[in-house]
Design an enzyme around this catalytic site. Sequence first.
Site, PDB file in Angstrom:
ATOM      1  N   SER A   1       0.948  -1.355  -0.163  1.00  0.00           N
ATOM      2  CA  SER A   1       0.090  -0.145   0.000  1.00  0.00           C
ATOM      3  C   SER A   1       0.754   1.155  -0.088  1.00  0.00           C
ATOM      4  O   SER A   1       1.983   1.112   0.696  1.00  0.00           O
ATOM      5  CB  SER A   1      -0.869  -0.169   1.553  1.00  0.00           C
ATOM      6  OG  SER A   1      -1.601   1.134   1.462  1.00  0.00           O
TER       7      SER A   1
ATOM      8  N   TYR B   1      -2.149  -1.234   9.824  1.00  0.00           N
ATOM      9  CA  TYR B   1      -1.972  -1.717   8.556  1.00  0.00           C
ATOM     10  C   TYR B   1      -0.840  -1.444   7.612  1.00  0.00           C
ATOM     11  O   TYR B   1      -0.295  -2.083   7.070  1.00  0.00           O
ATOM     12  CB  TYR B   1      -3.309  -0.930   7.906  1.00  0.00           C
ATOM     13  CG  TYR B   1      -3.303  -1.072   6.429  1.00  0.00           C
ATOM     14  CD1 TYR B   1      -3.875  -2.254   6.023  1.00  0.00           C
ATOM     15  CD2 TYR B   1      -3.149  -0.198   5.641  1.00  0.00           C
ATOM     16  CE1 TYR B   1      -3.828  -2.616   4.666  1.00  0.00           C
ATOM     17  CE2 TYR B   1      -3.248  -0.105   4.121  1.00  0.00           C
ATOM     18  CZ  TYR B   1      -3.801  -1.621   3.640  1.00  0.00           C
ATOM     19  OH  TYR B   1      -3.755  -1.811   2.432  1.00  0.00           O
TER      20      TYR B   1
HETATM   21  N1  LIG Z   1      -8.388  -0.389  -1.672  1.00  0.00           N
HETATM   22  C1  LIG Z   1      -7.480   0.229  -1.273  1.00  0.00           C
HETATM   23  O1  LIG Z   1      -7.438   1.452  -1.385  1.00  0.00           O
HETATM   24  C2  LIG Z   1      -6.009  -0.234  -1.293  1.00  0.00           C
HETATM   25  C3  LIG Z   1      -5.077   0.524  -1.290  1.00  0.00           C
HETATM   26  C4  LIG Z   1      -3.664   0.087  -1.243  1.00  0.00           C
HETATM   27  C5  LIG Z   1      -3.482  -1.289  -0.971  1.00  0.00           C
HETATM   28  N2  LIG Z   1      -4.512  -2.022  -1.004  1.00  0.00           N
HETATM   29  C6  LIG Z   1      -4.358  -3.569  -0.922  1.00  0.00           C
HETATM   30  O2  LIG Z   1      -5.025  -4.223  -2.015  1.00  0.00           O
HETATM   31  C7  LIG Z   1      -5.617  -5.570  -1.584  1.00  0.00           C
HETATM   32  C8  LIG Z   1      -6.829  -5.851  -1.848  1.00  0.00           C
HETATM   33  O3  LIG Z   1      -7.795  -4.744  -1.273  1.00  0.00           O
HETATM   34  P1  LIG Z   1      -9.169  -4.716  -1.774  1.00  0.00           P
HETATM   35  O4  LIG Z   1      -9.367  -3.123  -1.498  1.00  0.00           O
HETATM   36  O5  LIG Z   1      -9.512  -5.434  -3.074  1.00  0.00           O
HETATM   37  O6  LIG Z   1     -10.006  -5.352  -0.663  1.00  0.00           O
HETATM   38  P2  LIG Z   1     -11.423  -6.003  -0.649  1.00  0.00           P
HETATM   39  O7  LIG Z   1     -12.120  -5.292  -1.663  1.00  0.00           O
HETATM   40  O8  LIG Z   1     -11.731  -5.752   0.927  1.00  0.00           O
HETATM   41  O9  LIG Z   1     -11.021  -7.381  -0.833  1.00  0.00           O
HETATM   42  C9  LIG Z   1     -10.560  -8.424   0.106  1.00  0.00           C
HETATM   43  C10 LIG Z   1     -10.418  -9.638  -0.424  1.00  0.00           C
HETATM   44  O10 LIG Z   1      -9.320 -10.287   0.572  1.00  0.00           O
HETATM   45  C11 LIG Z   1      -9.956 -11.503   0.716  1.00  0.00           C
HETATM   46  N3  LIG Z   1      -9.603 -11.932   2.039  1.00  0.00           N
HETATM   47  C12 LIG Z   1      -9.674 -11.261   3.276  1.00  0.00           C
HETATM   48  N4  LIG Z   1      -8.858 -11.806   4.181  1.00  0.00           N
HETATM   49  C13 LIG Z   1      -8.413 -12.983   3.778  1.00  0.00           C
HETATM   50  C14 LIG Z   1      -7.978 -14.266   4.471  1.00  0.00           C
HETATM   51  N5  LIG Z   1      -7.761 -14.329   5.611  1.00  0.00           N
HETATM   52  N6  LIG Z   1      -7.646 -15.323   3.710  1.00  0.00           N
HETATM   53  C15 LIG Z   1      -8.062 -15.050   2.246  1.00  0.00           C
HETATM   54  N7  LIG Z   1      -8.590 -14.202   1.925  1.00  0.00           N
HETATM   55  C16 LIG Z   1      -8.824 -12.934   2.472  1.00  0.00           C
HETATM   56  C17 LIG Z   1     -11.599 -11.355   0.805  1.00  0.00           C
HETATM   57  O11 LIG Z   1     -12.158 -12.666   0.722  1.00  0.00           O
HETATM   58  P3  LIG Z   1     -13.610 -12.628   0.859  1.00  0.00           P
HETATM   59  O12 LIG Z   1     -14.637 -12.056  -0.241  1.00  0.00           O
HETATM   60  O13 LIG Z   1     -13.834 -14.110   1.031  1.00  0.00           O
HETATM   61  O14 LIG Z   1     -14.087 -11.796   2.202  1.00  0.00           O
HETATM   62  C18 LIG Z   1     -11.547 -10.306  -0.468  1.00  0.00           C
HETATM   63  O15 LIG Z   1     -11.297 -11.252  -1.683  1.00  0.00           O
HETATM   64  C19 LIG Z   1      -5.265  -5.745  -0.034  1.00  0.00           C
HETATM   65  O16 LIG Z   1      -3.807  -6.566   0.239  1.00  0.00           O
HETATM   66  C20 LIG Z   1      -5.200  -4.251   0.388  1.00  0.00           C
HETATM   67  O17 LIG Z   1      -4.343  -4.179   1.451  1.00  0.00           O
HETATM   68  C21 LIG Z   1      -6.051  -1.640  -1.174  1.00  0.00           C
END
Ligand SMILES: NC(=O)c1ccc[n+]([C@@H]2O[C@H](COP(=O)([O-])OP(=O)(O)OC[C@H]3O[C@@H](n4cnc5c(N)ncnc54)[C@H](OP(=O)(O)O)[C@@H]3O)[C@@H](O)[C@H]2O)c1
Length: 249
Positions: free
Chosen positions: A144, A157
Amino acid sequence: MTTQPRTEQRVAIVTGGSRGIGRQIAQQLAADGFAVVVGYAGNKDAADEAVRAVEEAGGTARAARADVADETAVAALFDLAESTYGGVDAVVHSAGRMPLAPIVELDLAELDALYRTNIRGTFVVDQQAARRLRPGGALVNLSSSVVGLAFPGYGAYAATKGAVEAVTLILARELRGRDITVNAVAPGPTATDLFLDGKDEETVARLAAQPPLERLGTPQDIANVVSFLVSPAGHWVNGQVLRANGGII
Ligand SMILES: NC(=O)c1ccc[n+]([C@@H]2O[C@H](COP(=O)([O-])OP(=O)(O)OC[C@H]3O[C@@H](n4cnc5c(N)ncnc54)[C@H](OP(=O)(O)O)[C@@H]3O)[C@@H](O)[C@H]2O)c1
């Protein structure tokens, strides 16, 4: 001398592929020609929807449940990719959680739970990737931009994502001789549940205005970067953290 194009099916595993950034990555890699295993934690409906979206676009995918911190479940996820599609060529580790709290108020039980998913989960997934990726393969971890932005409230985080970056850089060097790249993509604020949940409109608008490109990232913005990194065109990029965030500083 001409290089023969590879003819065997390329195979990708995307953890966190059921929702948000991971889902878009799964769809993009399927469009790029990968057969995709969509990993998820518990939201089966979302994972099935992700698979349906891939199939409707003419791609190949299947969903598999695995808590990324559970080494037996993650090993089974990789077994499934190998037995169903013949091997593993790309691993994208997008599963993650983002609870927010000022450090002084942080519930340490929450920190332990976050450690389990974001740090232990990265070791578990990266170990399997290191053992199983075929030559020419690529591993991409999701970090991130907040590691550098140091927003208040993101202490726990950001600490976990700092660990993700350290693991990424070291594993890239440990895999010398395997012809496997290891990189991290570090998105800025990106419009997914993880980012939007619990934020009021004003906070979202303020964060969206910060990058010089003056908008939130989209899951497709991030999927495009990952698509490049796991493609032959991106193979010279190794051991890097790529901040994909519209220029936010
Ligand atoms: N969105 C942002 O602004 C942002 C910015 C920087 C970095 N990121 C990073 O990008 C990545 C994706 O984020 P996102 O925004 O797409 O998140 P999201 O929409 O909340 O989706 C999270 C995903 O991770 C899965 N997950 C959560 N805990 C898990 C576990 N213990 N084991 C296996 N799967 C798990 C969830 O599965 P379920 O559907 O089954 O719950 C879901 O598919 C993350 O690593 C996040 O830190 C995001």
